[in-house]
Scaffold this motif. Structure first.
Motif, PDB file in Angstrom:
ATOM      1  N   PRO A  58       0.788  -1.244   0.000  1.00  0.00           N
ATOM      2  CA  PRO A  58       0.000   0.000   0.000  1.00  0.00           C
ATOM      3  C   PRO A  58       0.815   1.287   0.000  1.00  0.00           C
ATOM      4  O   PRO A  58       0.519   2.212  -0.772  1.00  0.00           O
ATOM      5  N   LEU A  59       1.846   1.382   0.844  1.00  0.00           N
ATOM      6  CA  LEU A  59       2.635   2.619   0.886  1.00  0.00           C
ATOM      7  C   LEU A  59       3.485   2.779  -0.375  1.00  0.00           C
ATOM      8  O   LEU A  59       3.694   3.901  -0.853  1.00  0.00           O
ATOM      9  N   ILE A  60       3.954   1.670  -0.930  1.00  0.00           N
ATOM     10  CA  ILE A  60       4.711   1.734  -2.192  1.00  0.00           C
ATOM     11  C   ILE A  60       3.818   2.298  -3.289  1.00  0.00           C
ATOM     12  O   ILE A  60       4.221   3.186  -4.054  1.00  0.00           O
ATOM     13  N   ILE A  61       2.590   1.787  -3.370  1.00  0.00           N
ATOM     14  CA  ILE A  61       1.639   2.257  -4.384  1.00  0.00           C
ATOM     15  C   ILE A  61       1.306   3.729  -4.163  1.00  0.00           C
ATOM     16  O   ILE A  61       1.237   4.516  -5.119  1.00  0.00           O
ATOM     17  N   ARG A  62       1.144   4.112  -2.898  1.00  0.00           N
ATOM     18  CA  ARG A  62       0.828   5.511  -2.585  1.00  0.00           C
ATOM     19  C   ARG A  62       1.958   6.437  -3.052  1.00  0.00           C
ATOM     20  O   ARG A  62       1.703   7.480  -3.656  1.00  0.00           O
ATOM     21  N   GLY A 105      13.706   2.998   2.674  1.00  0.00           N
ATOM     22  CA  GLY A 105      13.865   4.320   2.085  1.00  0.00           C
ATOM     23  C   GLY A 105      14.150   4.236   0.595  1.00  0.00           C
ATOM     24  O   GLY A 105      13.637   5.035  -0.202  1.00  0.00           O
ATOM     25  N   ILE A 106      14.959   3.258   0.208  1.00  0.00           N
ATOM     26  CA  ILE A 106      15.270   3.051  -1.217  1.00  0.00           C
ATOM     27  C   ILE A 106      14.013   2.657  -1.984  1.00  0.00           C
ATOM     28  O   ILE A 106      13.740   3.177  -3.070  1.00  0.00           O
ATOM     29  N   ILE A 107      13.224   1.751  -1.417  1.00  0.00           N
ATOM     30  CA  ILE A 107      11.989   1.311  -2.082  1.00  0.00           C
ATOM     31  C   ILE A 107      11.048   2.489  -2.319  1.00  0.00           C
ATOM     32  O   ILE A 107      10.530   2.681  -3.424  1.00  0.00           O
ATOM     33  N   TYR A 108      10.837   3.302  -1.290  1.00  0.00           N
ATOM     34  CA  TYR A 108       9.907   4.431  -1.430  1.00  0.00           C
ATOM     35  C   TYR A 108      10.480   5.526  -2.315  1.00  0.00           C
ATOM     36  O   TYR A 108       9.741   6.176  -3.062  1.00  0.00           O
ATOM     37  N   GLY A 109      11.807   5.729  -2.239  1.00  0.00           N
ATOM     38  CA  GLY A 109      12.440   6.712  -3.104  1.00  0.00           C
ATOM     39  C   GLY A 109      12.326   6.333  -4.567  1.00  0.00           C
ATOM     40  O   GLY A 109      12.050   7.177  -5.436  1.00  0.00           O
TER      41      GLY A 109
END
Length: 219
Positions: free
Chosen positions: A30-34, A98-102
């Motif tokens: 969910p947060l990755i998609i957001r 952090g890398i994934i979300y960045g």
């Protein structure tokens, strides 16, 4: 349909690689998609700001355009939303996250930008776009996310890490755009070594962030 697939496929491939490169528990989606969606939405206000500056004739030299309208403007918004959406989220519980979300927010931006460019210029440039602009956005996201993650899990120097999370991607993005602009038809000779070094740095950041997990497991 083929053009849309060609525009989206590089982002899917890079995001899958980054996601599966995490050595312990995979991150909830969910947060990755957001973050990806935020990256998508960001394109339109940034393009409007860039158009407004271009219309008014501000920051139109190659250097100023590369630094302010590409590097600073685009990377600042990525950094801002990483900091205020992902940084304090409960799912952000490892350095590598952090890398994934960045990368997610960067690829959201790069995907829409890629769709626009391919619709305007044709599918013939799809491979070039995948190798250079799309992957460069992802690599800037790796570096930004690395320092965001380091800031979250560092007992000291967290403010300095947050500063590096913005400064380094801004510098790299500005340099990338400056090479493309100034070298004109010969840009490939400037950008190839730059991208090679950038990939080496990005892979190293992935390994270092994963080692942080290993240290946590041993402690």
């Amino acid at each position: 349909m083929a053009l849309l697939t060609a525009a989206i496929a590089p982002a899917v491939a890079i995001m899958t690689f980054i996601y599966l490169s995490k050595r312990i528990e995979l991150e909830p989606l969910p947060l990755i998609i957001r973050m990806f969606v935020i990256g998508v939405i960001m394109v339109f206000p940034i393009m409007f700001i860039q158009y407004a500056f271009e219309t008014e004739g501000f920051f139109q030299t190659p250097f100023l355009k590369s630094v302010f309208l590409a590097g600073l403007l685009e990377e600042f918004f990525k950094w801002f939303f990483l900091l205020f959406v992902a940084f304090r989220h409960s799912d952000f519980d490892h350095h590598y996250d952090g890398i994934i979300y960045g990368v997610a927010i960067s690829l959201g931006f790069a995907t829409v930008e890629n769709i626009i460019y391919l619709f305007a210029n044709g599918i013939e440039i799809a491979l070039m776009r995948a190798i250079f602009p799309v992957s460069s956005h992802a690599l800037f996201g790796i570096i930004m996310g690395f320092y965001i993650g380091k800031a979250k899990f560092s007992n000291s120097n967290s403010t300095l890490c947050l500063f590096f999370a913005l400064l380094i991607p801004v510098f790299l993005h500005s340099f990338y755009d400056f090479i493309i602009t100034v070298f004109d038809q010969m840009w490939i000779y400037g950008i190839l070594p730059f991208m090679l070094i950038l990939w080496m740095v990005g892979i190293r950041k992935i390994r270092v962030a994963n080692k942080h997990h290993e240290k946590l497991l041993k402690s």
